[in-house]
Write a protein that holds these residues in place. Structure first.
Motif, PDB file in Angstrom:
ATOM      1  N   TYR A 152       0.830  -1.206   0.000  1.00 53.15           N
ATOM      2  CA  TYR A 152       0.000   0.000   0.000  1.00 53.15           C
ATOM      3  C   TYR A 152       0.866   1.259   0.000  1.00 53.15           C
ATOM      4  O   TYR A 152       0.556   2.232  -0.689  1.00 53.15           O
ATOM      5  CB  TYR A 152      -0.928   0.011   1.219  1.00 53.15           C
ATOM      6  CG  TYR A 152      -1.928  -1.112   1.202  1.00 53.15           C
ATOM      7  CD1 TYR A 152      -2.986  -1.092   0.302  1.00 53.15           C
ATOM      8  CD2 TYR A 152      -1.812  -2.197   2.056  1.00 53.15           C
ATOM      9  CE1 TYR A 152      -3.912  -2.116   0.263  1.00 53.15           C
ATOM     10  CE2 TYR A 152      -2.733  -3.227   2.028  1.00 53.15           C
ATOM     11  CZ  TYR A 152      -3.781  -3.181   1.134  1.00 53.15           C
ATOM     12  OH  TYR A 152      -4.688  -4.205   1.107  1.00 53.15           O
TER      13      TYR A 152
ATOM     14  N   ILE B  53      -5.148   2.257  -8.560  1.00 52.36           N
ATOM     15  CA  ILE B  53      -6.219   2.352  -7.556  1.00 52.36           C
ATOM     16  C   ILE B  53      -7.118   1.119  -7.623  1.00 52.36           C
ATOM     17  O   ILE B  53      -7.398   0.475  -6.614  1.00 52.36           O
ATOM     18  CB  ILE B  53      -7.044   3.643  -7.761  1.00 52.36           C
ATOM     19  CG1 ILE B  53      -6.196   4.875  -7.437  1.00 52.36           C
ATOM     20  CG2 ILE B  53      -8.290   3.634  -6.885  1.00 52.36           C
ATOM     21  CD1 ILE B  53      -6.847   6.190  -7.797  1.00 52.36           C
ATOM     22  N   VAL B  54      -7.546   0.770  -8.848  1.00 53.76           N
ATOM     23  CA  VAL B  54      -8.478  -0.365  -8.978  1.00 53.76           C
ATOM     24  C   VAL B  54      -7.779  -1.677  -8.609  1.00 53.76           C
ATOM     25  O   VAL B  54      -8.324  -2.498  -7.861  1.00 53.76           O
ATOM     26  CB  VAL B  54      -9.051  -0.437 -10.414  1.00 53.76           C
ATOM     27  CG1 VAL B  54      -9.884  -1.694 -10.591  1.00 53.76           C
ATOM     28  CG2 VAL B  54      -9.902   0.795 -10.706  1.00 53.76           C
TER      29      VAL B  54
ATOM     30  N   PHE C 280      -5.550  -0.773  -4.458  1.00 55.79           N
ATOM     31  CA  PHE C 280      -6.361  -0.227  -3.365  1.00 55.79           C
ATOM     32  C   PHE C 280      -7.737  -0.884  -3.316  1.00 55.79           C
ATOM     33  O   PHE C 280      -8.294  -1.096  -2.244  1.00 55.79           O
ATOM     34  CB  PHE C 280      -6.505   1.287  -3.513  1.00 55.79           C
ATOM     35  CG  PHE C 280      -5.331   2.066  -2.972  1.00 55.79           C
ATOM     36  CD1 PHE C 280      -4.223   1.403  -2.454  1.00 55.79           C
ATOM     37  CD2 PHE C 280      -5.334   3.449  -2.986  1.00 55.79           C
ATOM     38  CE1 PHE C 280      -3.147   2.114  -1.957  1.00 55.79           C
ATOM     39  CE2 PHE C 280      -4.250   4.164  -2.488  1.00 55.79           C
ATOM     40  CZ  PHE C 280      -3.163   3.497  -1.978  1.00 55.79           C
ATOM     41  N   MET C 281      -8.323  -1.173  -4.479  1.00 61.24           N
ATOM     42  CA  MET C 281      -9.643  -1.805  -4.501  1.00 61.24           C
ATOM     43  C   MET C 281      -9.538  -3.326  -4.589  1.00 61.24           C
ATOM     44  O   MET C 281     -10.552  -4.012  -4.747  1.00 61.24           O
ATOM     45  CB  MET C 281     -10.489  -1.236  -5.644  1.00 61.24           C
ATOM     46  CG  MET C 281     -10.740   0.260  -5.503  1.00 61.24           C
ATOM     47  SD  MET C 281     -11.574   1.009  -6.907  1.00 61.24           S
ATOM     48  CE  MET C 281     -13.277   0.849  -6.416  1.00 61.24           C
ATOM     49  N   HIS C 282      -8.300  -3.836  -4.538  1.00 59.96           N
ATOM     50  CA  HIS C 282      -8.042  -5.284  -4.441  1.00 59.96           C
ATOM     51  C   HIS C 282      -8.495  -6.078  -5.660  1.00 59.96           C
ATOM     52  O   HIS C 282      -8.629  -7.294  -5.560  1.00 59.96           O
ATOM     53  CB  HIS C 282      -8.719  -5.869  -3.198  1.00 59.96           C
ATOM     54  CG  HIS C 282      -8.125  -5.361  -1.915  1.00 59.96           C
ATOM     55  ND1 HIS C 282      -8.866  -5.191  -0.766  1.00 59.96           N
ATOM     56  CD2 HIS C 282      -6.874  -4.973  -1.600  1.00 59.96           C
ATOM     57  CE1 HIS C 282      -8.088  -4.714   0.201  1.00 59.96           C
ATOM     58  NE2 HIS C 282      -6.875  -4.565  -0.297  1.00 59.96           N
TER      59      HIS C 282
END
Lengths: 231, 111
Positions: free
Chosen positions: B20, B62-63, B66-68
């Motif tokens: 992260y 991000i996708v 962060f959004m796994h």
């Protein structure tokens, strides 16, 4: 991959297939298609629908910007600020972008701590995320006030093409609404984390679902930043 | 191993904090690059190429992380990531329509 074992309708446990055969078996095996908590699948589907809404806004903005014969206002100058004696182009939007990315990072850490059952850290990081979101909305209010004082209206403005105002207020307004809703959502879930609601429930997946929403708000801003402010 | 297969369990997505932090740092770097495109007044195709490149990289990070999405099963990836592709058709049609309106305005109103 014994951990990935799934149970078929006949009750026997088989290893989950990967790749394209995995898609076929997940969608056709007469069982739950997505091996995630239902809330997470529903949040993803909601975000998918939101993607369509924001794309419609950005597409209509593209359409009116292509079709206007009047020069488009230069966002670099419109959103410039004088800090001290320095005239810095687009600085307000750059700071807003950094604020939102910072909040996305703290949210990712909150999800991480949530799954480790660090109640205090999760609560603190979610509240920090909400605070950054509130700062973002505050800066947006400042930006709106500044533009309205300069005479920008949804039906016209002194800077150039008439459509600039309507696109600006609609796109940033709808995004700001999402951020505001996210701040409330985050605060509610953070307080539940603090009160131990998810410890009693035995799962912190709600924190991750909240995180999905928040990262999506950041994701939309990436596109707005690129197409509306930088183009 | 428990991290790679974490999505199948009750404890959900667990990944090292360093992942992260790295993505976080990269997002700052690429946002700064995006801003510098404007700051240094790049124009034309160079500007548009750079803006789109940085945008796609940031959105992807991000996708995926962060959004796994990178750790989800392919069935969920398809269900969420494929439908938005039809929006490209809308964008293409509206670009053509916008150009047509522009030409119509030129011939009708700016004589």
């Amino acid at each position: 991959m014994a951990e990935n074992a799934v149970t078929t309708t006949t009750g026997e446990s088989t290893a989950a297939l990967e790749g394209l055969p995995g898609v076929v078996s997940d969608w056709s095996a007469d069982k739950q298609a997505f091996p995630v908590p239902w809330g997470k699948a529903m949040m993803w589907i909601f975000l998918l629908s939101d993607t369509f809404i924001f794309t419609c806004f950005l597409t209509s903005y593209m359409n009116v910007r292509i079709s206007t014969t009047v020069p488009w206002p230069n966002p670099s100058e419109v959103f410039a600020l004088n800090i001290g004696n320095q005239h810095i182009p687009l600085i307000l939007i750059a700071i807003m972008t950094m604020v939102l990315i910072t909040s996305s990072g703290t949210m990712a850490m909150a999800v991480n701590f949530g799954y480790r059952r660090h109640r205090a850290n999760t609560t603190a990081l979610m509240l920090i995320t909400a605070a950054f979101g509130a700062i973002f909305v505050g800066m947006q209010a400042f930006e709106w006030t500044k533009l309205i004082r300069e005479g920008v209206r949804p039906w016209g403005n002194p800077l150039g093409a008439t459509q600039f105002g309507s696109c600006f207020f609609m796109i940033t307004g709808f995004h700001g609404l999402h951020v505001s809703a996210g701040v409330i959502y985050l605060t509610v879930v953070a307080l539940r984390v603090w009160r131990g609601f998810y410890d009693r429930k035995g799962s912190y997946e709600t924190v991750e679902i909240t995180g999905l929403y928040w990262h999506f708000v950041d994701l939309v801003w990436v596109f707005i930043f690129a197409f509306f402010y930088l183009w | 191993m428990e991290q790679a297969a974490g999505h199948a369990h009750g404890e959900g997505q667990q990944h090292p904090v360093s992942v992260y932090l790295w993505i976080w740092a990269l997002l700052f770097v690429f946002s700064t690059f995006s801003y510098l495109v404007d700051y240094f007044h790049f124009h034309g195709y160079l500007r548009w190429t750079l803006i789109i490149t940085f945008m796609v990289v940031k959105a992807g990070l991000i996708v995926a992380i962060f959004m796994h999405m990178a750790w989800e099963r392919l069935a969920l990836k398809f269900a969420i990531l494929v439908p938005p592709l039809v929006l490209l058709i809308l964008i293409g049609l509206m670009a053509v329509e916008g150009a047509h309106t522009f030409l119509t305005r030129l011939t009708s109103f700016l004589r």
